[in-house]
Scaffold this active site. Sequence first.
Site, PDB file in Angstrom:
ATOM      1  N   SER A  20      -5.067   2.706  14.495  1.00 30.32           N
ATOM      2  CA  SER A  20      -4.046   2.884  13.456  1.00 30.32           C
ATOM      3  C   SER A  20      -4.672   3.527  12.232  1.00 30.32           C
ATOM      4  O   SER A  20      -5.874   3.429  12.007  1.00 30.32           O
ATOM      5  CB  SER A  20      -3.442   1.536  13.067  1.00 30.32           C
ATOM      6  OG  SER A  20      -2.593   1.696  11.927  1.00 30.32           O
ATOM      7  N   HIS A  21      -3.843   4.183  11.414  1.00 27.15           N
ATOM      8  CA  HIS A  21      -4.327   4.683  10.128  1.00 27.15           C
ATOM      9  C   HIS A  21      -4.727   3.519   9.221  1.00 27.15           C
ATOM     10  O   HIS A  21      -5.549   3.675   8.326  1.00 27.15           O
ATOM     11  CB  HIS A  21      -3.240   5.502   9.431  1.00 27.15           C
ATOM     12  CG  HIS A  21      -3.133   6.909   9.947  1.00 27.15           C
ATOM     13  ND1 HIS A  21      -2.762   7.212  11.232  1.00 27.15           N
ATOM     14  CD2 HIS A  21      -3.378   8.100   9.339  1.00 27.15           C
ATOM     15  CE1 HIS A  21      -2.775   8.522  11.390  1.00 27.15           C
ATOM     16  NE2 HIS A  21      -3.146   9.083  10.259  1.00 27.15           N
ATOM     17  N   SER A  22      -4.140   2.353   9.462  1.00 27.54           N
ATOM     18  CA  SER A  22      -4.412   1.195   8.619  1.00 27.54           C
ATOM     19  C   SER A  22      -5.261   0.170   9.368  1.00 27.54           C
ATOM     20  O   SER A  22      -4.869  -0.301  10.440  1.00 27.54           O
ATOM     21  CB  SER A  22      -3.081   0.548   8.210  1.00 27.54           C
ATOM     22  OG  SER A  22      -3.297  -0.791   7.849  1.00 27.54           O
ATOM     23  N   GLY A  55      -6.309   6.241   7.285  1.00 30.92           N
ATOM     24  CA  GLY A  55      -6.666   7.431   8.055  1.00 30.92           C
ATOM     25  C   GLY A  55      -7.301   7.014   9.369  1.00 30.92           C
ATOM     26  O   GLY A  55      -7.322   5.834   9.715  1.00 30.92           O
ATOM     27  N   ASP A  79      -0.993   5.255  16.358  1.00 30.16           N
ATOM     28  CA  ASP A  79       0.242   5.294  15.563  1.00 30.16           C
ATOM     29  C   ASP A  79       0.686   6.738  15.286  1.00 30.16           C
ATOM     30  O   ASP A  79       1.339   7.337  16.122  1.00 30.16           O
ATOM     31  CB  ASP A  79       0.182   4.397  14.303  1.00 30.16           C
ATOM     32  CG  ASP A  79      -0.974   4.699  13.354  1.00 30.16           C
ATOM     33  OD1 ASP A  79      -1.658   5.717  13.539  1.00 30.16           O
ATOM     34  OD2 ASP A  79      -1.170   3.914  12.399  1.00 30.16           O
TER      35      ASP A  79
END
Lengths: 138, 204
Positions: A20-22, A55, A79
């Site tokens: 995920s970016h997070s 990112g 994602d």
Amino acid sequence: MTARIADSPRAGNVGIVIVSHSPLVARGAADMVRQMVGDCVPLAWTGGNVEGGLGTHVAGIKSAIEAAWSEAGVAVFVDLGGAETNSEAAVEMLGPARAGKVSICNAPLVEGAVIAAAEASGGSPLAKVVATAEELSP
Amino acid sequence: MHIGAADLAELIALCRSEIDRNCAHLSDLDSAIGDGDHGANMRRGLEAVFAEREAIAALALPDALERIGTILVMNIGGAAGPLYGTLAMELGRAMSERGGAPDFAASLERAIAAVARRGRSGPGDKTLLDVLYPVQVEVLRRSAPARVAECAQSAAQSTQAMQARRGRAAYLGARSIGHEDPGASSCALLTATICRYLREHDAP
Ligand SMILES: [Mg+2]
């Protein structure tokens, strides 16, 4: 940030990787997977850029795939766009032999990873694990 | 022109400072239609290449390009990393197979095709490809560097009128129209920087 969540006592099962970016989303999704299948599926997550901001980055994804490695293969859940493109680059860097055993799934991150892990925990092959998760995407 | 070690080190330094100078602008463009990180991502990538410039410059050009591509993939992050990385790596690979400058246009064509495959994009999708394709046409015509640079910059501007079909900007649908694509913009800046150097040092 990358972490291996579970060592598998059943190394024959397909591994699961969450990208995920997070970091918070990746870790949370991995927690949900573990709650579902315990430690019988190799599992790793990675989230955030090299500086820890939102990112994705190739080295982190590559390490996560290596951490969740299984000779039965690894299913990767991503994602948004950059997560997918960077995952493809990371898979290529594994070299052709290993790259052939990794699938980036076209499925929702959380639901896909949980349902794939459930399928993998029963010993299903990679193609079946991926197909089960991808049924979630219309 | 023949690109020697000194040229390569200087080109890396110039590209790095051009991206650094335009970092906020690129991030502003990305904020309008994306997640606002393009400037910082590109700067991170170019800084990483700059840090290794001496070692890179010592390599033959095709090997140097492959190395630059790997560094960009590993450091830019975001979708731009694999796209710029693929461009440099494939350009290096194609040049080493084809044996250098006469076939630069063919090598560039192959590298751009690889970028399109990686991004699953084509012309008009509002990406850096909308700069790369027109640049390729000018290179094929053996246009002067100044002409190639102009073409890159006007191509980047023309992405304003396009509706994004790839990347996060695509989620905005028609609202992505009216904004220049940040990837196209960084691509034009880098192209213009390289062309300016070629013009000042060789001028074919
Ligand atoms: Mg961005």
